[in-house]
Design a protein around this motif. Structure first.
Motif, PDB file in Angstrom:
ATOM      1  N   ASP A 164       0.829  -1.206   0.000  1.00 12.68           N
ATOM      2  CA  ASP A 164       0.000   0.000   0.000  1.00 12.68           C
ATOM      3  C   ASP A 164       0.865   1.257   0.000  1.00 12.68           C
ATOM      4  OD1 ASP A 164      -2.389  -1.351  -0.012  1.00 12.68           O
ATOM      5  OD2 ASP A 164      -2.692  -1.256   2.152  1.00 12.68           O
ATOM      6  N   LEU A 165       1.840   1.287   0.890  1.00 15.88           N
ATOM      7  CA  LEU A 165       2.668   2.481   1.009  1.00 15.88           C
ATOM      8  C   LEU A 165       3.482   2.716  -0.255  1.00 15.88           C
ATOM      9  CD1 LEU A 165       3.864   2.006   4.710  1.00 15.88           C
ATOM     10  CD2 LEU A 165       2.143   3.597   3.874  1.00 15.88           C
ATOM     11  N   SER A 166       4.003   1.643  -0.858  1.00 17.84           N
ATOM     12  CA  SER A 166       4.791   1.784  -2.091  1.00 17.84           C
ATOM     13  C   SER A 166       3.926   2.290  -3.236  1.00 17.84           C
ATOM     14  CB  SER A 166       5.427   0.445  -2.472  1.00 17.84           C
ATOM     15  OG  SER A 166       6.338   0.027  -1.478  1.00 17.84           O
ATOM     16  N   ALA A 167       2.634   1.925  -3.225  1.00 19.89           N
ATOM     17  CA  ALA A 167       1.729   2.370  -4.275  1.00 19.89           C
ATOM     18  C   ALA A 167       1.181   3.764  -4.013  1.00 19.89           C
ATOM     19  CB  ALA A 167       0.571   1.382  -4.412  1.00 19.89           C
ATOM     20  N   GLY A 168       1.552   4.356  -2.893  1.00 14.38           N
ATOM     21  CA  GLY A 168       1.053   5.683  -2.555  1.00 14.38           C
ATOM     22  C   GLY A 168      -0.352   5.668  -1.989  1.00 14.38           C
ATOM     23  N   THR A 169      -0.796   4.505  -1.543  1.00 11.76           N
ATOM     24  CA  THR A 169      -2.141   4.363  -0.973  1.00 11.76           C
ATOM     25  C   THR A 169      -2.061   4.406   0.542  1.00 11.76           C
ATOM     26  OG1 THR A 169      -2.821   2.982  -2.835  1.00 11.76           O
ATOM     27  CG2 THR A 169      -4.183   2.885  -0.836  1.00 11.76           C
ATOM     28  N   ASP A 170      -2.835   5.266   1.156  1.00 14.37           N
ATOM     29  CA  ASP A 170      -2.839   5.363   2.620  1.00 14.37           C
ATOM     30  C   ASP A 170      -3.838   4.366   3.176  1.00 14.37           C
ATOM     31  OD1 ASP A 170      -2.810   5.999   5.264  1.00 14.37           O
ATOM     32  OD2 ASP A 170      -3.196   8.137   5.001  1.00 14.37           O
ATOM     33  N   PRO A 171      -3.370   3.285   3.805  1.00 14.87           N
ATOM     34  CA  PRO A 171      -4.313   2.282   4.318  1.00 14.87           C
ATOM     35  C   PRO A 171      -5.109   2.781   5.522  1.00 14.87           C
ATOM     36  CG  PRO A 171      -2.079   1.747   4.976  1.00 14.87           C
ATOM     37  CD  PRO A 171      -1.980   2.921   4.064  1.00 14.87           C
ATOM     38  N   PHE A 172      -4.675   3.906   6.090  1.00 17.15           N
ATOM     39  CA  PHE A 172      -5.345   4.415   7.280  1.00 17.15           C
ATOM     40  C   PHE A 172      -5.825   5.847   7.066  1.00 17.15           C
ATOM     41  CE2 PHE A 172      -1.834   1.562   8.595  1.00 17.15           C
ATOM     42  CZ  PHE A 172      -2.609   0.476   8.993  1.00 17.15           C
ATOM     43  N   ALA A 173      -6.357   6.084   5.877  1.00 15.12           N
ATOM     44  CA  ALA A 173      -6.792   7.440   5.541  1.00 15.12           C
ATOM     45  C   ALA A 173      -7.917   7.915   6.454  1.00 15.12           C
ATOM     46  CB  ALA A 173      -7.245   7.488   4.083  1.00 15.12           C
ATOM     47  N   ASP A 174      -8.663   6.982   7.050  1.00 14.04           N
ATOM     48  CA  ASP A 174      -9.773   7.365   7.923  1.00 14.04           C
ATOM     49  C   ASP A 174      -9.359   7.515   9.383  1.00 14.04           C
ATOM     50  OD1 ASP A 174      -9.206   4.658   8.112  1.00 14.04           O
ATOM     51  OD2 ASP A 174     -11.293   4.069   8.481  1.00 14.04           O
ATOM     52  N   ILE A 175      -8.024   7.426   9.643  1.00 11.87           N
ATOM     53  CA  ILE A 175      -7.517   7.551  11.011  1.00 11.87           C
ATOM     54  C   ILE A 175      -6.549   8.724  11.079  1.00 11.87           C
ATOM     55  CG2 ILE A 175      -6.247   6.415  12.887  1.00 11.87           C
ATOM     56  CD1 ILE A 175      -6.920   3.748  11.647  1.00 11.87           C
ATOM     57  N   ASP A 176      -6.737   9.578  12.064  1.00  9.55           N
ATOM     58  CA  ASP A 176      -5.748  10.649  12.289  1.00  9.55           C
ATOM     59  C   ASP A 176      -4.629  10.077  13.159  1.00  9.55           C
ATOM     60  OD1 ASP A 176      -4.375  12.992  12.510  1.00  9.55           O
ATOM     61  OD2 ASP A 176      -5.789  13.956  13.877  1.00  9.55           O
ATOM     62  N   MET A 177      -3.830   9.190  12.521  1.00  8.20           N
ATOM     63  CA  MET A 177      -2.816   8.465  13.274  1.00  8.20           C
ATOM     64  C   MET A 177      -1.763   9.415  13.841  1.00  8.20           C
ATOM     65  SD  MET A 177      -0.814   5.029  12.057  1.00  8.20           S
ATOM     66  CE  MET A 177      -2.372   4.165  11.918  1.00  8.20           C
ATOM     67  N   ALA A 178      -1.241  10.285  12.981  1.00 10.51           N
ATOM     68  CA  ALA A 178      -0.228  11.231  13.452  1.00 10.51           C
ATOM     69  C   ALA A 178      -0.809  12.178  14.489  1.00 10.51           C
ATOM     70  CB  ALA A 178       0.342  12.019  12.285  1.00 10.51           C
ATOM     71  N   GLY A 179      -2.082  12.537  14.311  1.00 11.71           N
ATOM     72  CA  GLY A 179      -2.710  13.450  15.250  1.00 11.71           C
ATOM     73  C   GLY A 179      -2.776  12.899  16.655  1.00 11.71           C
ATOM     74  N   SER A 180      -2.845  11.568  16.771  1.00  7.11           N
ATOM     75  CA  SER A 180      -2.903  10.968  18.100  1.00  7.11           C
ATOM     76  C   SER A 180      -1.524  10.752  18.712  1.00  7.11           C
ATOM     77  CB  SER A 180      -3.640   9.621  18.025  1.00  7.11           C
ATOM     78  OG  SER A 180      -2.918   8.714  17.202  1.00  7.11           O
ATOM     79  N   ILE A 181      -0.477  10.833  17.878  1.00  5.26           N
ATOM     80  CA  ILE A 181       0.894  10.569  18.341  1.00  5.26           C
ATOM     81  C   ILE A 181       1.718  11.849  18.461  1.00  5.26           C
ATOM     82  CG2 ILE A 181       3.093   9.484  17.675  1.00  5.26           C
ATOM     83  CD1 ILE A 181       1.073   7.480  18.675  1.00  5.26           C
ATOM     84  N   TRP A 182       1.596  12.741  17.476  1.00  6.59           N
ATOM     85  CA  TRP A 182       2.493  13.873  17.323  1.00  6.59           C
ATOM     86  C   TRP A 182       2.533  14.802  18.538  1.00  6.59           C
ATOM     87  CZ3 TRP A 182       6.516  14.814  14.445  1.00  6.59           C
ATOM     88  CH2 TRP A 182       6.967  16.114  14.236  1.00  6.59           C
ATOM     89  N   PRO A 183       1.413  15.209  19.124  1.00  7.45           N
ATOM     90  CA  PRO A 183       1.495  16.131  20.271  1.00  7.45           C
ATOM     91  C   PRO A 183       2.369  15.585  21.406  1.00  7.45           C
ATOM     92  CG  PRO A 183      -0.738  16.047  19.442  1.00  7.45           C
ATOM     93  CD  PRO A 183       0.004  14.953  18.742  1.00  7.45           C
ATOM     94  N   GLU A 184       2.207  14.326  21.732  1.00  7.19           N
ATOM     95  CA  GLU A 184       3.035  13.732  22.789  1.00  7.19           C
ATOM     96  C   GLU A 184       4.489  13.607  22.343  1.00  7.19           C
ATOM     97  OE1 GLU A 184       3.356   9.573  25.392  1.00  7.19           O
ATOM     98  OE2 GLU A 184       1.606   9.948  24.117  1.00  7.19           O
TER      99      GLU A 184
END
Length: 643
Positions: A164-184
């Motif tokens: 998925d990542l190599s094809a440029g497809t975000d498998p977690f487009a419906d999740i704000d993954m970075a948003g839950s990690i980045w502030p901490e």
């Protein structure tokens, strides 16, 4: 008695003056220390020669590219060390590695930039913690089930993610993954940042990889969480085009008033697309594109675990030290073989030459970058010493079976890279006034930095028009250098009539490691015919060897390495070298760059240490010794009337 003890007029004035003096002193001592304004001093001559100095006089060592368990290609492959563990190890604490082994640096690092991948940042910890955010996503639940379904299911899930990542497809487009990690993530950097002691800087890796070719960048912020928390990491799933990353950085500075830049790494795995004279889509660079690349990418990562990126024997056939820690058979994912014509656009020395060529055409040099070195460790351990090397991944941490583990898989066996080919590298040296975020970031921007291939040898370079033989040995070397010249990373201009660039250089060994072999200056230029040229000059060598009329000392320094015991002695080489050099072939009409390379004497390679520790045969794929080295950032000369 009373009369004799009563103070007279003079005595009284003296006593009053004394009381005022001691009272003022007490008050001054009671106040918190603050910065003294130099204009408050009225002495015509300062008794301290350093009181009025305002130039960098301190060198710091750090790692600007390292991963924790938040990176998917670390955490999903067994890395258990958290961002906090990464900081603790870098500060010199003893930690347990991912395989349970004790680890400690010989000395703490001075600074660290933790740079987990923007793509799927935190996925491994979400899987481990059965994150409700992950499980609420259909794709997220599938991945969670895969990694909790045994080794075969986990391998399939990992392969599916990579596809998925190599094809440029975000498998977690419906999740704000970075948003839950980045502030901490950014707040943790603030907690570990100790101005004057240890600098923790925020960064991330942008993982562009079109067709398996490496275009990765490391993004580095100068700022704390008050600014960095206002954005999210920019992912290659947002765009694989570097120009879009530059837009992201430009927008960050406009939004926050902060500062940010990026640096390229591993052009050697780009299959010829890292340092071309064109844009991402292949069109020739114009002045605006070249200027933007120079502005947002002021540094190139010249050395790290995945090979050294200075030059290649095919590119530099007259350089006997060019064949050093090479990864040169394929691209990053092992999907395509490398061909000789690709090499021109992958290595630092020829990239600098390409920069001169573009500058001659459009008026701007896109590749006027400084050099840094990093580990790119995915173990969370900034281990760059041959004797203390802990591998790139948990599977290549020390052990009797790590030599032949695959680190770059490929369908064609000839394109595979094994762990024995990993390089124990590298570190960045920065010349600063103090150990703070702003000082280190400023040093990066002005390119007053140098790279080492893992040790903490130090190098200092000044260029000017009127240095003289013997200046390299002056007691106030730095003061002289800044007063009459420019440091590494600068540009020479306004040459006097009939002048030629002069250079003074000093190098000192790592106090815990090897003596020095030699100091070299590498020059690159565009000649009158428009051809790219390069030449190497030895300017200081150890052991009484002679530098010949061609500017080279052809006699090797020798070796004290005992392969049977993985030891060496500092009975050859020198702990300190200094050199003066004047360019004997300078032409005022030719664009040129110069940088310094410092070589250590041979020492055992990390594979030799492993062979002795575990009773193994040395692998044939790699040399048994190395000559670690440092690369200064270049200085440039542009002819009068040029841009």
């Amino acid at each position: 008695m009373a009369t004799c003890c009563r103070p007279g007029p003079t005595h009284g004035r003296g006593l009053l003056a004394a009381l005022v003096f001691f009272s003022a002193s007490a008050v001054a001592r009671a106040e918190p220390p603050g910065e003294v304004a130099l204009e408050d001093f009225v002495q015509p001559v300062s008794t301290s020669p350093y009181a009025f100095r305002d130039f960098p006089d301190r060198v710091l060592f750090g790692d600007m590219h390292i991963h924790s368990n938040l990176s998917p290609d670390a955490g999903l492959l067994g890395t258990s060390l958290s961002p906090e563990d990464v900081y603790r190890a870098a500060r010199g604490e003893t930690v347990r590695s991912n395989t349970g082994q004790p680890f400690r640096l010989v000395r703490p690092l001075d600074f660290l930039v933790l740079t987990d991948h923007a793509e799927a940042m935190g996925l491994a910890t979400m899987i481990r913690d059965s994150s409700p955010v992950l499980l609420a996503s259909t794709r997220g639940r599938e991945v969670w089930q895969g990694f909790n379904g045994g080794p075969e299911a986990a391998l399939q899930a990992f392969g599916s993610l990579l596809a998925d990542l190599s094809a440029g497809t975000d498998p977690f487009a419906d999740i704000d993954m970075a948003g839950s990690i980045w502030p901490e993530f950014v707040e943790l950097a603030d907690r570990y940042n100790q101005p004057g002691v240890f600098t923790a800087m925020t960064g991330f890796e942008w993982t562009s990889q079109p067709d398996g070719n490496n275009l990765h960048r490391i993004v580095v912020f100068a700022d704390g969480a008050d600014k960095t928390s206002r954005v999210r990491p920019f992912s290659a799933l947002d765009s694989q085009d570097p120009a879009e990353l530059w837009n992201y950085m430009e927008n960050y500075e406009a939004l926050t008033g902060g500062r940010v830049f990026a640096h390229v790494h591993n052009g050697n795995l780009s299959n010829g697309i890292a340092f071309t004279a064109g844009t991402f889509d292949g069109t020739p660079m114009d002045a605006d594109y070249a200027a933007r690349r120079s502005r947002w990418e002021p540094i190139m990562e010249i050395t790290q675990i995945k090979g050294d990126g200075e030059t290649h024997p095919i590119l530099s056939p007259d350089d006997e030290f060019a064949s050093f820690e090479r990864w040169d058979v394929t691209n990053l994912d092992g999907s395509a073989p490398k061909t000789p014509e690709m090499l021109r656009y992958e290595y630092a020395r020829t990239a600098l030459l390409t920069g001169l060529e573009v500058e001659a055409r459009v008026g701007v040099n896109p590749y006027d970058f400084g050099f840094n070195g990093t580990t790119d460790s995915h173990t969370g351990l900034a281990s760059s010493g041959e004797e203390n090397y802990f591998g790139k991944f948990p599977g290549t941490e020390p052990g009797p079976d790590r030599f032949f583990k695959t680190v770059v898989p490929a369908a064609d066996p000839s394109l595979r890279i094994i762990s024995a080919q990993e390089s124990a590298a590298g570190l960045t040296g920065a010349w600063v006034r103090e150990n703070t975020r702003d000082e280190i970031f400023d040093a990066m921007l002005r390119k007053e930095i140098f790279a080492t291939t893992g040790t903490r040898l130090r190098v200092r370079l000044f260029a000017g028009w009127d240095f003289k033989p013997g200046d390299e040995l002056m007691s106030d070397f730095s003061g002289l250098g800044y007063t009459r010249g420019i440091p590494m990373g600068g540009r020479l201009d306004s040459p006097p009539q009939d002048a030629a660039p002069t250079f003074i250089v000093r190098a000192e060994r790592d106090p815990d490691w090897a003596n020095l072999d030699r100091i070299q200056i590498i020059k690159g230029w565009i000649d009158a015919d428009g051809s790219s040229r390069e030449r190497i000059y030895d300017i200081a060598v150890a052991g009484g060897r002679e530098i010949g009329p061609d500017g080279r000392a052809r006699e090797p320094v020798g070796s004290t390495v005992d392969l049977a015991t993985a030891t060496f002695t500092n009975t050859i080489g020198a702990p300190f070298l200094a050199g003066y050099w004047r360019d004997p072939d300078f032409d005022l009409s030719e664009r040129a760059f110069y940088y310094v390379r410092v070589l250590e004497i041979p020492t055992p390679r990390w594979t030799t240490y492993d062979a002795v520790r575990f009773g193994l045969d040395l692998p044939e794929e790699v040399p048994s010794t190395v000559q670690d080295r440092a690369y200064s950032s270049p200085v440039w000369f542009t002819p009068a009337g040029g841009p």
